[in-house]
Design an enzyme around this catalytic site. Structure first.
Site, PDB file in Angstrom:
ATOM      1  N   ALA A 110       0.774  -1.241   0.000  1.00 13.89           N
ATOM      2  CA  ALA A 110       0.000   0.000   0.000  1.00 13.89           C
ATOM      3  C   ALA A 110       0.804   1.290   0.000  1.00 13.89           C
ATOM      4  CB  ALA A 110      -0.951   0.014   1.198  1.00 13.89           C
ATOM      5  N   PRO A 112       3.068   4.474  -0.784  1.00 15.88           N
ATOM      6  CA  PRO A 112       2.819   5.496   0.247  1.00 15.88           C
ATOM      7  C   PRO A 112       1.349   5.859   0.467  1.00 15.88           C
ATOM      8  CG  PRO A 112       3.488   6.566  -1.771  1.00 15.88           C
ATOM      9  CD  PRO A 112       3.549   5.090  -2.045  1.00 15.88           C
ATOM     10  N   GLY A 113       0.422   5.210  -0.252  1.00 16.31           N
ATOM     11  CA  GLY A 113      -0.978   5.429   0.078  1.00 16.31           C
ATOM     12  C   GLY A 113      -1.876   5.927  -1.033  1.00 16.31           C
ATOM     13  N   GLY A 114      -1.355   6.084  -2.258  1.00 14.30           N
ATOM     14  CA  GLY A 114      -2.182   6.599  -3.335  1.00 14.30           C
ATOM     15  C   GLY A 114      -3.415   5.754  -3.584  1.00 14.30           C
ATOM     16  N   LYS A 115      -3.227   4.446  -3.681  1.00 13.11           N
ATOM     17  CA  LYS A 115      -4.360   3.567  -3.958  1.00 13.11           C
ATOM     18  C   LYS A 115      -5.207   3.337  -2.711  1.00 13.11           C
ATOM     19  CE  LYS A 115      -2.119   1.486  -7.949  1.00 13.11           C
ATOM     20  NZ  LYS A 115      -0.986   2.441  -7.994  1.00 13.11           N
ATOM     21  N   CYS A 231       3.591  -1.110 -12.671  1.00 14.37           N
ATOM     22  CA  CYS A 231       3.963   0.024 -13.521  1.00 14.37           C
ATOM     23  C   CYS A 231       5.153  -0.373 -14.381  1.00 14.37           C
ATOM     24  CB  CYS A 231       4.259   1.273 -12.683  1.00 14.37           C
ATOM     25  SG  CYS A 231       5.549   1.076 -11.448  1.00 14.37           S
TER      26      CYS A 231
END
Length: 494
Positions: A110, A112-115, A231
């Site tokens: 997870a 740094p938290g974007g998703k 990515c």
């Protein structure tokens, strides 16, 4: 930009006549974008109050491109949690994932938290979001981003996937695995990924990815969905991992994803190290995002569903165990401390005296909380949204539910995380500053603020500091000054 020869040779073989357009895209500037926190603000409202040069990201309904000169990372709206800065293609997996309020959702890799922030917004405070990362240092950034977004129903863990799978077999309705990868899709955005790349990296990452998805499948409930994304462009890390899941777990099937202009199908046949892989037509249901076809960087997505009605738990476990782990799971767990999180178990509802202290504070908050939803651990108060997990021995846990604050001898001190779930309409004592007020930067640096006569009329006590109605944090009004209670770890230096 100097790309590795081994990479360009592979991409020329992979893309054929599209190769020239692909290479030319590396001469174009990277895209800057933000994704709005619709728990706090709508796209229409943001366009009204923002001074940025905005244009919509066509395939993400709550995202905008902005221009490089826009101070998006330094604007107080960023500190208020109104948006997350994220590359447009990286927004896509969470955006198209069918996550609804009430579900139990896992973001396995997870930080740094974007998703995670996108998934938490979709849950809208109902159900459970488990956000996990193997890196303890990256988990701190993950927790910060979740709290600044004001997401209450979250469990943030720092554990290897195998450890989580022991605690959550067949538990989650939705699992997102944005797997660690060779990063080829990020070469234009971040040239440091080029220097970190080497020809064998896709193979090395593929081994780790197979271990991760093996554990993820074990945690997926019948009827649940697994979103796998990377990515990178390498088939070893993309279609090959999907092929591995389908071959290893007959309970899993590949499902279609929503399509938008510029989305491309997955590869159904390809060559790896000179060996042509057998054609698998269903791989066309995967999605590839190419930088020469879309306003973003490179990305890969696949949606896999666990079948219902035909599962044999014993056979399912046997398939999972038959894949021998290639990761140093136990060594990694020891490195992360193997810290069992009793820190969030043993919570109790507030006693009568604690209820009185909380009631005294909450009378100034226009939100209703049932006391049996508030849980006390030591002196810390947590909001239980109905899914707090208590049996977490062996799991390092950074947060379990919304941390609301701390009970002192005769008072309650609210937390920064709690402030981020409120706004100028939900508190009776508010210092609401406009975006251009110079006191905002002083507040974010942790300085004491002087108040005008009008601003002192709400009286003394805990005060929610806002920018244009949106929360920044707490202060304590003591007459004509506001003592700064902005969390020290969040303060800026400029």
């Amino acid at each position: 930009m100097e790309l590795p020869v081994e990479f360009t040779d592979r991409m020329r073989e992979l893309l054929g006549e599209e190769y020239d357009a692909f290479i030319e895209s590396y001469q174009e500037p990277r895209h800057h974008a933000l994704r709005l926190n619709t728990l706090k603000i709508s796209p229409e409202k943001f366009e009204q109050i923002s001074s940025f040069h905005l244009s919509p990201v066509p395939w993400i309904p709550n995202a905008f491109y902005y221009e490089e000169q826009d101070p998006a990372s330094r604007h107080p709206f960023y500190a208020a949690g109104l948006y997350y800065l994220q590359e447009p293609s990286a927004m896509t997996p969470a955006s198209v994932f069918d996550v609804r309020p009430g579900m139990k959702v896992l973001d396995l890799c997870a930080a740094p938290g974007g998703k995670s922030t996108a998934l938490g917004v979709k849950l809208n405070g109902e159900g459970l979001l488990v956000s996990n990362d193997i890196s303890g240092s990256r988990c701190k950034a993950l927790l910060h981003n979740i709290e600044i977004f004001g997401i209450p129903n979250v469990l943030v863990t720092n554990a290897v996937p195998a450890r989580l799978a022991e605690h959550f077999p067949c538990f989650f309705d939705r699992i997102l695995v944005d797997a660690p990868c060779s990063g080829e899709g990020m070469f234009r955005k971040d040239d440091s990924t080029i220097s970190a790349w080497y020809p064998q990296k896709p193979d090395d990452c593929g081994k780790i990815q197979r271990e991760i998805v093996t554990q993820a499948v074990k945690m997926l409930s019948p009827g649940g969905q697994l979103m796998y994304s990377t990515c990178t462009f390498a088939p070893e890390e993309d279609e090959e991992i999907v092929r591995f899941i389908l071959n290893r777990f007959p309970q899993m099937k590949l499902c279609s994803l929503p399509r938008a202009d510029g989305f491309s199908e997955g590869l159904t046949a390809y060559t790896i190290h000179g060996e042509k892989r057998p054609e698998m037509p269903e791989l066309s249901q995967c999605v590839r995002l190419w930088p020469h076809k879309i306003g973003g960087e490179g990305h890969f997505m696949a949606l896999l569903c666990r079948k219902t009605g035909t599962d044999s738990a014993a056979a399912f476990e046997e398939n999972a165990q038959s894949f021998k782990s290639i990761s140093t799971t136990e060594k990694q767990d020891r490195r992360s401390g193997g810290r069992g999180s009793r820190a969030r178990s043993g919570k109790e509802t507030p006693d009568r005296q604690q209820q009185e202290i909380l009631r005294k504070f909450l009378k100034d908050v226009r939100k209703t909380y049932k006391f049996d939803h508030l849980k006390i651990h030591g002196n810390m108060v947590f909001l239980d949204t109905g899914e707090i997990q208590d049996n977490l021995a062996g799991i390092a846990c950074l947060r379990n539910g919304l941390y609301m604050g701390e009970l002192k001898k005769d008072r309650f001190e609210p937390s920064q995380a709690y402030a981020m779930t409120l706004d100028s309409q939900t508190c009776t004592r508010v210092l609401n500053l406009e975006a251009g007020d110079e006191r905002i930067n002083r507040y974010l640096r942790g300085e004491t603020l002087n108040l005008t006569g009008e601003e002192t009329k709400n009286g003394n006590g805990w005060t929610l500091v806002c920018v244009s109605g949106y929360p920044l944090g707490w202060g304590k009004n003591t007459g004509s000054i506001l003592k700064n209670k902005y969390l020290a770890g969040w303060r800026t230096r400029s």
